[in-house]
Write an enzyme that holds these catalytic residues in place. Structure first.
Site, PDB file in Angstrom:
ATOM      1  N   PRO A 127       0.784  -1.231   0.000  1.00  0.00           N
ATOM      2  CA  PRO A 127       0.000   0.000   0.000  1.00  0.00           C
ATOM      3  C   PRO A 127       0.819   1.285   0.000  1.00  0.00           C
ATOM      4  O   PRO A 127       0.278   2.358   0.215  1.00  0.00           O
ATOM      5  CB  PRO A 127      -0.811  -0.111   1.279  1.00  0.00           C
ATOM      6  CG  PRO A 127       0.090  -0.851   2.209  1.00  0.00           C
ATOM      7  CD  PRO A 127       0.857  -1.830   1.356  1.00  0.00           C
ATOM      8  N   GLY A 128       2.112   1.199  -0.213  1.00  0.00           N
ATOM      9  CA  GLY A 128       2.913   2.395  -0.447  1.00  0.00           C
ATOM     10  C   GLY A 128       3.844   2.817   0.666  1.00  0.00           C
ATOM     11  O   GLY A 128       4.443   3.892   0.584  1.00  0.00           O
ATOM     12  N   LYS A 148       6.866   1.574   1.553  1.00  0.00           N
ATOM     13  CA  LYS A 148       8.237   1.672   1.044  1.00  0.00           C
ATOM     14  C   LYS A 148       8.330   2.702  -0.078  1.00  0.00           C
ATOM     15  O   LYS A 148       9.352   3.381  -0.225  1.00  0.00           O
ATOM     16  CB  LYS A 148       8.720   0.297   0.580  1.00  0.00           C
ATOM     17  CG  LYS A 148       8.773  -0.743   1.707  1.00  0.00           C
ATOM     18  CD  LYS A 148       9.203  -2.097   1.188  1.00  0.00           C
ATOM     19  CE  LYS A 148       9.163  -3.140   2.291  1.00  0.00           C
ATOM     20  NZ  LYS A 148       7.768  -3.460   2.715  1.00  0.00           N
ATOM     21  N   ASP A 179       1.269  -1.680  -9.131  1.00  0.00           N
ATOM     22  CA  ASP A 179       0.598  -2.821  -8.511  1.00  0.00           C
ATOM     23  C   ASP A 179      -0.572  -3.188  -9.407  1.00  0.00           C
ATOM     24  O   ASP A 179      -1.132  -2.326 -10.095  1.00  0.00           O
ATOM     25  CB  ASP A 179       0.110  -2.507  -7.100  1.00  0.00           C
ATOM     26  CG  ASP A 179       0.002  -3.773  -6.261  1.00  0.00           C
ATOM     27  OD1 ASP A 179       0.923  -4.021  -5.457  1.00  0.00           O
ATOM     28  OD2 ASP A 179      -0.981  -4.507  -6.420  1.00  0.00           O
ATOM     29  N   CYS A 217       9.053 -10.797   3.181  1.00  0.00           N
ATOM     30  CA  CYS A 217       8.780 -10.918   4.620  1.00  0.00           C
ATOM     31  C   CYS A 217       8.438 -12.369   4.941  1.00  0.00           C
ATOM     32  O   CYS A 217       7.475 -12.661   5.631  1.00  0.00           O
ATOM     33  CB  CYS A 217       7.663  -9.978   5.055  1.00  0.00           C
ATOM     34  SG  CYS A 217       6.091 -10.271   4.237  1.00  0.00           S
TER      35      CYS A 217
END
Length: 513
Positions: A239-240, A242, A260, A367
């Protein structure tokens, strides 16, 4: 200390991870088993530190720290707020827990995702509630439990299944408002007054000055090393968190392209960019596998696809199995689903290499904790693309890469793996100032980072990908469709963009991956 059961998963997944995960030189078989058991234990518990990324492109860090301390004092919460000696845009707050909290007779059951959010400081929002006492009214004091196996029926008046205690809170709604025919109202339903893990709620707090983000996710931006005036691509951006960090590190000077494949996620990136006053971000709805043009004569334009060697730096925070996320008490995916990400990641890596300029930097991160999605991908990249070499990472706060993928010792030292289980002993960390920062660097989510540079004079020979998504295997389609939700389930001030609007509200205060 350990208060929750270990992360639960299918036996086939557990066996697979046990065989490939605990790779560390000098460990006996017994020690390896202990490390793996520690991993499953720490993953079901929240980190004992809250990480806030400060908007240092707008305000000096010390000013933001001071305003945050003032806000916490006004809310009658006064945890210490620390700066990080190696990350100049990070503020750290200790999380106190597990604390002794008495159980009450009245029980409220919430969904697992909502429960995970509560363990990281959130209140309970109405869509997250599954069960309440029959006559619950505004002002009732209740104990909150998480339905970790997803077996509680929405609207139930009691639940006898497997549940874990999260703390106590005060109801701000009547039961009738939660389970009415028109659907639940929005907003906070249970305000947590005695959480098992005490951490401030940051919903709506200094929204343009601090951004909730896990520490390894902040490290990624610094490792990428963006500079003012560069053209940078974030391939799987939603969702932004980084994306906005990259733009901040550039001083809002240059171009950051965020891609995306789901349009609603792109809207969240645009929203976060506006909130943080970053206008150098350009967001496009695009499957990043197809972001490179097959036409050698095509020139760079505003939107994808782009000609080869268009970008100075590229971040591929790849879709992954998400096995490093914390807290998480139940992992329901099959071994087939866990193993389905590697082909998708390799397609994305191939596109990234083609789009990267000679002399440019590519950072690959996940992750998750699996060898196949991390070290094995690095080995594949180095073999497939001789034009790429591994680069040292600054800062390097995690451990080195693991054995088992055929990488040399020197190569593994250039990788960065955050392994919270190495510091986990089922005991509470010391909160002394001397040990606090070291603990904060180790008690994180599970995370992996690799940094490559593309050598000058490189010639890349790759086979193109069909633009027809139906040519991908069913496994890859499933991975591509679901990975962003699993891999980035807690980034930013809102969460899982793949959820319904009601489910999104559950997680509005969860911390990023």
């Amino acid at each position: 200390m350990s208060v929750f059961p270990q992360l639960s998963m299918k036996s086939e997944v557990r066996e697979h991870l046990c065989n490939v995960y605990p790779r560390k030189e000098g460990l006996s078989e017994l020690d390896k088993d202990e490390v793996f058991e520690a991993l499953l234990s720490c993953l079901s518990h929240p980190p004992l530190f809250t990480c806030l990324r400060a908007s240092t492109h707008l305000h000096p860090l010390q000013e933001i720290q001071h305003r945050l301390e003032q806000h916490l004092e006004q809310q009658k919460q006064a945890p210490a707020v620390y700066t990080h000696p190696q990350l100049p845009d990070v503020l750290l707050l200790p999380v106190h827990g597990p604390r002794h909290v008495d159980l009450l007779a009245s029980e409220v059951i919430v969904g697992a995702q909502c429960g995970n959010a509560v363990l990281r400081g959130a209140h309970v929002f109405t869509p997250g509630i599954l069960s309440t006492p029959k006559y619950m009214k505004v002002g009732d004091i209740v104990s909150v439990f998480s339905d970790v196996e997803g077996k509680c029926t929405r609207g139930a008046k009691e639940f006898k299944g497997k549940k874990v205690f999260l703390g106590n809170g005060i109801s701000e709604v009547d039961r009738s408002e939660l389970f009415c025919s028109d659907g639940p109202t929005k907003g906070v339903a249970i305000r947590m007054t005695e959480p098992l893990y005490q951490s401030p709620s940051f919903d709506g707090v200094l929204t343009d000055e601090v951004f909730l983000q896990n520490l390894p996710s902040v490290v990624v931006g610094h490792v990428l090393g963006p500079r003012p005036g560069e053209r940078i691509l974030d391939m799987c951006a939603a969702p932004g968190g980084k994306t906005t960090h990259i733009a901040s590190l550039m001083g809002n000077q240059g171009t950051v392209v965020a891609l995306d494949k789901i349009r609603s996620k792109m809207e969240k990136i645009i929203q976060n960019a506006k909130m943080l006053k970053l206008d150098c971000i350009k967001a496009y709805c695009c499957n990043s596998i197809h972001a490179v043009s097959a036409d050698p004569a095509q020139e760079y334009s505003a939107g994808p696809p782009y000609p080869e060697e268009s970008y100075d730096r590229i971040l591929l925070d790849a879709p992954c199995s998400g096995l490093g996320q914390r807290p998480n008490m139940t992992y329901s995916w099959s071994l087939k689903e866990v193993c389905s990400y590697q082909p998708l990641q390799r397609k994305l890596l191939t596109t990234a290499v083609r789009l990267l300029k000679q002399g440019g930097v590519l950072v690959y991160s996940t992750c998750t904790v699996t060898l196949a999605e991390n070290e094995e991908q690095v080995a594949w990249v180095l073999k497939t693309f001789p034009c790429l070499t591994l680069e040292p990472q600054v800062p390097h706060l995690g451990s080195e890469g693991m054995q088992g993928a055929g990488l040399s010792c020197d190569q593994r030292r250039l990788l960065q793996r955050f392994r919270p289980e190495l510091a986990w002993r089922g005991a509470r960390f010391s909160q002394s100032p001397e040990s606090f920062l070291q603990n904060a660097n180790t008690d994180t989510i599970g995370f992996f980072i690799a940094k490559f540079i593309k050598n000058e004079g490189a010639v890349i020979k790759v086979t193109g990908h069909s633009k027809d998504d139906s040519s991908e295997s069913k496994e890859n389609q499933a991975a591509d469709a679901t990975a962003r939700g699993a891999a980035k389930q807690t980034e930013g001030t809102v969460s899982l963009m793949s959820l319904s609007p009601q489910e999104e509200e559950i997680q509005c205060c969860v911390i990023c991956s």
